[in-house]
Design a protein around this motif. Structure first.
Motif, mmCIF file in Angstrom:
data_model
loop_
_atom_site.group_PDB
_atom_site.id
_atom_site.type_symbol
_atom_site.label_atom_id
_atom_site.label_comp_id
_atom_site.label_asym_id
_atom_site.label_seq_id
_atom_site.Cartn_x
_atom_site.Cartn_y
_atom_site.Cartn_z
ATOM 1 N N GLN A 115 -8.802 -7.277 -4.520
ATOM 2 C CA GLN A 115 -9.165 -6.358 -3.436
ATOM 3 C C GLN A 115 -10.500 -5.676 -3.736
ATOM 4 O O GLN A 115 -11.335 -5.497 -2.858
ATOM 5 N N ASN A 130 0.802 -1.235 0.000
ATOM 6 C CA ASN A 130 0.000 0.000 0.000
ATOM 7 C C ASN A 130 0.828 1.276 0.000
ATOM 8 O O ASN A 130 0.481 2.245 -0.660
ATOM 9 N N GLN A 152 -6.727 2.722 1.456
ATOM 10 C CA GLN A 152 -5.839 1.544 1.616
ATOM 11 C C GLN A 152 -4.630 1.921 2.469
ATOM 12 O O GLN A 152 -3.487 1.875 2.031
#
Ligand code: NAD
Length: 469
Positions: free
Chosen positions: A298, A127, A254
C-alpha cells in the motif's frame, strides 16, 4: 524494502464444504429464527467486545499500529453501538407488517413477514477490521441467519482473534470463521450461500459479484471511491479545515469515507490549505513523523500517486516504505494536481489530500458528476441554497453538510454506496432488511367463491371484471 506479507493464520477444523454443511444443518433446526436466540447472540457479541477490549486493542496495534483510544473509538465502540441498537429494536423490526388489498383481491388479508435468508457470508476488509466485520455480522444475526465470517488476511492478528473469540462467545454451530485470502473467499462463494456481504475495493467487489453469479448468490457490496469535499468561499473555513484534517488523519487516510480530495473556491484556497496544515500539526500534538500505512504494498502504491501529478506539494510529500516500525506516509497536501493524474483517478486511501481550485459550486458539481458516484460527498457552506444544490444534484452513497464521516455513526440512516461505490445498505434496520427476505403472505377465505373469476367468461362477466381489475 521490508515486505509485510500477511502472516498466514493457522486454520484448523473442518474444510469449507463441511463447515458450511454444518451451518446449514443448524439453520435447518430453526433455532436461529427465535428472537431469544438472536438477542443472545447480540448480547454475546457485546460481552466479547467488553471483556476482550485489551486483546482487540493489542491486535489492532499489531496489525495497524492503531493507538488504543482509536481502537476503541473507531472499531470497538461502534461495534457495540450497532449491536445494542439492533437489540433494542429487534422485536419491532421482526413484526410482520400488514398491507392493503386492491378491490380485485378482496376479500382477504395481506401481510409480509421477515424471514432469515439462511447461511450468509461476511467478507471483511483490513482498515477497520473489527467494526467492518462485526457490524454486518450484527445485522446477519439480528435477522436470524447462520453466518460464516471471512476476516481480512491483511489484519492477521485481528483475524486470528476473531477466529478464537467468535465461536467462544456466540453459538459455535451457527457462526464460523474462515481465515485466509482470495482463495478461501472464492471457495466460500462457490458454496452457493444465501447472501454475501462484502466490504472492500470496487475492483475486488467486481470479482466477488462474478464469483457469486453462478450460484445466484445475492450480494451487498460496500465499496470505496473518491469522496470529495466541496468548500465554498462563504464557509466557516477554520472549522472546515479542522474537520477535514481530523478525518483525513484518522487511520492515516485509510478510511472508505475519508475526504479523498477537496474542491475549493479560489478566494479561500490558501486559507483552507494553511488551515488544514495547521490543524494537522495541532491534532498530532506537534509530531512530525509519518503516519503508519498498513503494508509495504500500500505504501508503494501511495508513493506512486505522488509521481507526475502536475500539482504543487505544499506540505509533506514523503512516503517511507522501509520505516523501522512499518511503512509510513507524511500528511501531504497537493494543490491543483492534473485531473487526469493517477492521484486524481485512483482512490487515495492514504494521507495525501489533493486540493483543487474551482470557480464556483456549479463547477464543483460538474467535476464530481463527471466521475464515478462517490461513497460520500461533503459540502462546507453557510448557504442553504448551495448545500441544497449539492444534495439534490450530486448522487452519492451519503452526504454530510458542514462535517465529514459522522453519518456512519447514525444507525437510523442507511449506509451504503451507489454506482461504483457499492450496492445495498446496512446499519440498524437497513442491515436487518438486507439479511432478511420479505415474504408476502396473502390469506383468502374459501367462501364466498365467486364464479365470476373463473373461465369461461361471458360478455357480462368480462365487463364486470374490467371494472375490478
Ligand atoms: P480488498 O478489496 O482488497 O479486500 C477485501 C476482502 O476481499 C478481503 O477479505 C480479501 O481477502 C478479499 N479478497 C481480495 N481479493 C479477492 C479475490 N480475488 N476474490 C475473493 N476475495 C478477495 O479491500 P481492502 O483493501 O481490505 O479495503 C480497502 C477498500 O475497501 C477501499 O477501496 C475502501 O474504500 C473499501 N472500503 C469500503 C468500506 C465501506 O463501508 N463501503 C469500508 C471500508 C473499506
Amino acid at each position: 524494502m521490508t515486505t509485510t506479507a500477511p502472516v498466514p493464520v493457522e486454520t484448523s477444523g473442518p474444510d469449507v464444504p463441511s463447515l458450511v454443511a454444518g451451518l446449514r444443518a443448524t439453520f435447518a433446526t430453526g433455532r436461529t429464527r427465535e428472537v431469544a436466540w438472536r438477542l443472545a447472540q447480540l448480547e454475546g457479541l457485546e460481552r466479547m467486545v467488553a471483556e476482550r477490549e485489551d486483546d482487540f486493542a493489542a491486535a489492532l496495534a499489531a496489525d495497524l499500529g492503531r493507538p488504543r483510544v482509536d481502537a476503541w473509538l473507531a472499531d470497538l465502540a461502534p461495534s457495540t453501538a450497532e449491536s445494542a441498537f439492533a437489540r433494542k429494536h429487534l422485536k419491532r423490526w421482526m413484526r410482520s407488517k400488514r398491507a392493503g388489498l386492491p378491490l380485485s383481491v378482496q376479500p382477504g388479508s395481506a401481510r409480509y413477514v421477515y424471514e432469515p435468508l439462511g447461511t450468509v457470508l461476511v467478507i471483511g476488509p483490513w482498515n477497520y477490521p473489527v467494526y467492518l466485520t462485526l457490524a454486518p455480522l450484527v445485522a446477519a444475526l439480528a435477522a436470524g441467519n447462520c453466518a460464516v465470517v471471512k476476516p481480512s488476511e491483511h489484519a492477521p492478528a485481528v483475524a486470528a482473534l476473531l477466529a478464537e473469540l467468535l465461536p467462544a462467545y456466540l453459538d459455535p454451530d451457527a457462526v464460523a470463521v474462515v481465515t485466509g485470502g482470495p482463495d478461501e473467499t472464492q471457495e466460500l462463494l462457490a458454496q452457493g450461500l444465501d447472501h454475501a456481504f462484502f466490504t472492500g475495493s470496487p475492483e475486488v467487489g467486481a470479482l466477488i459479484m462474478a464469483a457469486a453469479a453462478p450460484t445466484l448468490t445475492p450480494v451487498t457490496l460496500e465499496l470505496g471511491g473518491k469522496s470529495p469535499v466541496i468548500v465554498t468561499a462563504d464557509a466557516d473555513i477554520d472549522v472546515a479545515a479542522k474537520r477535514i484534517a481530523w478525518t483525513k488523519l484518522m487511520n492515516s487516510g485509510q478510511t472508505c469515507i475519508a475526504p479523498d480530495y477537496v474542491l475549493v473556491e479560489e478566494a479561500v484556497r490558501e486559507r483552507l490549505v494553511e488551515g488544514i496544515a495547521a490543524a494537522t500539526r495541532e491534532l498530532r500534538g506537534g509530531a512530525s513523523d509519518g503516519l503508519r500505512i498498513v503494508n509495504a504494498r500500500q505504501a508503494t502504491r501511495i508513493a506512486g500517486l505522488l509521481d507526475d501529478h502536475g500539482g504543487r506539494v505544499t506540505h509533506g510529500g514523503h512516503v517511507d516504505v522501509d520505516a523501522a516500525g512499518g511503512p509510513t506516509g507524511e500528511p501531504t497536501i497537493v494543490v491543483d494536481p492534473r485531473p487526469d493524474s493517477r492521484l486524481m483517478q485512483e482512490e487515495i486511501f492514504g494521507p495525501i489530500l489533493p486540493v483543487l481550485t474551482i470557480e464556483d459550486v456549479d463547477t464543483a458539481i460538474r467535476f464530481v458528476n463527471d466521475r464515478p458516484k462517490p461513497l460520500a460527498v461533503y459540502v462546507f457552506s453557510r448557504s442553504k441554497a448551495v448545500t441544497r444544490k449539492v444534495t439534490e444534484q450530486v448522487s452519492s452513497g451519503g452526504t454530510v453538510i458542514n462535517h465529514l464521516m459522522f453519518h456512519v455513526l447514525v444507525p437510523q440512516l442507511p449506509f451504503g454506496g451507489v454506482g461504483r461505490s457499492g450496492m445495498g445498505a446496512y446499519h440498524g434496520r437497513w442491515g436487518f432488511e438486507t439479511f432478511s427476505h420479505r415474504k408476502s403472505v396473502l390469506t383468502k377465505p374459501t367462501r364466498p367463491d365467486l364464479s365470476l373469476i373463473y373461465p369461461p367468461y361471458s360478455v357480462k362477466a368480462e365487463k364486470l371484471l374490467r371494472r375490478f381489475f
